[in-house]
Design a protein around this motif. Structure first.
Motif, PDB file in Angstrom:
ATOM      1  N   LYS A 106       3.174 -25.287 -34.140  1.00 46.93           N
ATOM      2  CA  LYS A 106       2.208 -26.143 -34.826  1.00 46.93           C
ATOM      3  C   LYS A 106       1.064 -25.307 -35.402  1.00 46.93           C
ATOM      4  N   THR A 107       0.392 -25.850 -36.398  1.00 49.48           N
ATOM      5  CA  THR A 107      -0.740 -25.173 -37.013  1.00 49.48           C
ATOM      6  C   THR A 107      -2.020 -25.592 -36.297  1.00 49.48           C
ATOM      7  N   GLU A 109      -5.822 -25.928 -35.890  1.00 48.35           N
ATOM      8  CA  GLU A 109      -6.967 -25.983 -36.791  1.00 48.35           C
ATOM      9  C   GLU A 109      -8.251 -25.522 -36.112  1.00 48.35           C
ATOM     10  N   ALA A 195      -4.491 -29.720 -33.707  1.00 48.26           N
ATOM     11  CA  ALA A 195      -3.328 -29.098 -34.339  1.00 48.26           C
ATOM     12  C   ALA A 195      -2.485 -30.155 -35.035  1.00 48.26           C
ATOM     13  N   ASP A 196      -2.178 -29.929 -36.300  1.00 46.97           N
ATOM     14  CA  ASP A 196      -1.357 -30.855 -37.095  1.00 46.97           C
ATOM     15  C   ASP A 196      -1.870 -32.294 -36.988  1.00 46.97           C
ATOM     16  N   GLY A 197      -3.183 -32.447 -36.981  1.00 46.68           N
ATOM     17  CA  GLY A 197      -3.771 -33.779 -36.976  1.00 46.68           C
ATOM     18  C   GLY A 197      -3.909 -34.412 -35.604  1.00 46.68           C
ATOM     19  N   ASP A 198      -3.396 -33.790 -34.569  1.00 49.92           N
ATOM     20  CA  ASP A 198      -3.499 -34.324 -33.213  1.00 49.92           C
ATOM     21  C   ASP A 198      -4.617 -33.618 -32.448  1.00 49.92           C
TER      22      ASP A 198
END
Length: 269
Positions: A106-107, A109, A195-198
């Motif tokens: 995952k990316t 952030e 990460a990835d909006g989570d």
């Protein structure tokens, strides 16, 4: 004593040199040495154990100087890549291991940590609180994201202790904020990752029933395992010659000391 297949061959305090010399004479069969002493005293013991061809389990930080940490790493390699594990204990909790696995691929952030207590107060010289609390926070950032490109920090001291806030940034826009110290009013330990909006949150204070959450909902973790048991088990597997966990080695320990050195706040004018 409770771990299967493990026997404590000897223990030592200030007489550690005498005890270690007996190993050279094979009067005390020993497969590895666990070092849990104040940080300033660790490097000398670590080098002596490695000189005796003994794998070591060493508390964080492995040294208070990056050059000394690199010397320990190089000694372990020269002696045949002996198994060394630096006890960054936060990386071995079941909750963190699940979080790390979930974040793979995952990316990330951002990453934020809040950790501290009222004390302890170590006599480790300048910025002892940074070296005492900072390794936990630095280890999380390095393990999940890697070495940051930019580092800045501030420190505030009072009669109650010293707190730090470190800001880390990476070229791709990822950022981290690490807040920690020994002047907190109560014991605190939180790690939050986006990460990835989570939003993942790990509350590391023992006694919290739902320690790992994703977007506010509890994440199943499985049976509890004391992090120290887990860390020792990973090291002992490597000592026995079994497949090495990627956390075995000095790489992270060295990177943590290097990052902490970069986190020392500039002197006030």
């Amino acid at each position: 004593h409770a771990m299967p297949g493990v026997e404590i061959a000897w223990t030592a305090g200030r007489d550690w040199k005498t005890k270690l010399q007996r190993v050279h004479g094979t009067t005390v069969p020993t497969d590895g040495v666990a070092i849990a002493v104040p940080a300033p005293a660790q490097p000398e013991i670590a080098r002596a154990a490695l000189d005796a061809s003994l794998p070591i389990f060493i508390e964080k930080p492995m040294a208070l100087d990056p050059s000394v940490a690199r010397m320990i790493r190089d000694k372990a390699l020269v002696m045949g890549d002996l198994p060394v594990l630096v006890d960054h204990i936060g990386l071995f909790s079941p909750e963190y291991e699940v979080l790390r696995a979930e974040l793979t691929g995952k990316t990330i952030e951002s990453l934020e940590t809040f950790a501290g207590n009222h004390g302890p107060f170590r006599d480790w010289g300048s910025h002892s609180t940074l070296w005492d609390y900072g390794p936990h926070e630095a280890a999380f950032a390095l393990d999940l994201i890697g070495v940051p490109d930019f580092v800045s920090s501030i420190g505030a001291s009072s009669e109650h202790g010293t707190d730090y806030i470190a800001s880390l940034k990476w070229q791709d826009g990822t950022w981290a904020s690490l807040s920690f110290g020994n002047a907190f009013t109560k014991k605190t330990r939180q790690l939050m990752v986006r990460a990835d909006g989570d939003v993942w949150k790990l509350d590391g204070v023992l006694g919290v029933s739902e320690r790992l959450t994703k977007n506010g909902l509890p994440v199943p973790v499985g049976p509890p395992v004391p992090p120290l048991d887990r860390a020792l088990g990973v090291w002992l597997d490597a000592v026995r010659g079994e497949t090495r966990d990627e956390r075995v080695g000095c790489a992270l320990g060295v990177k943590v000391t290097e990052l902490l050195m970069r986190m020392i706040p500039p002197e006030a004018p």
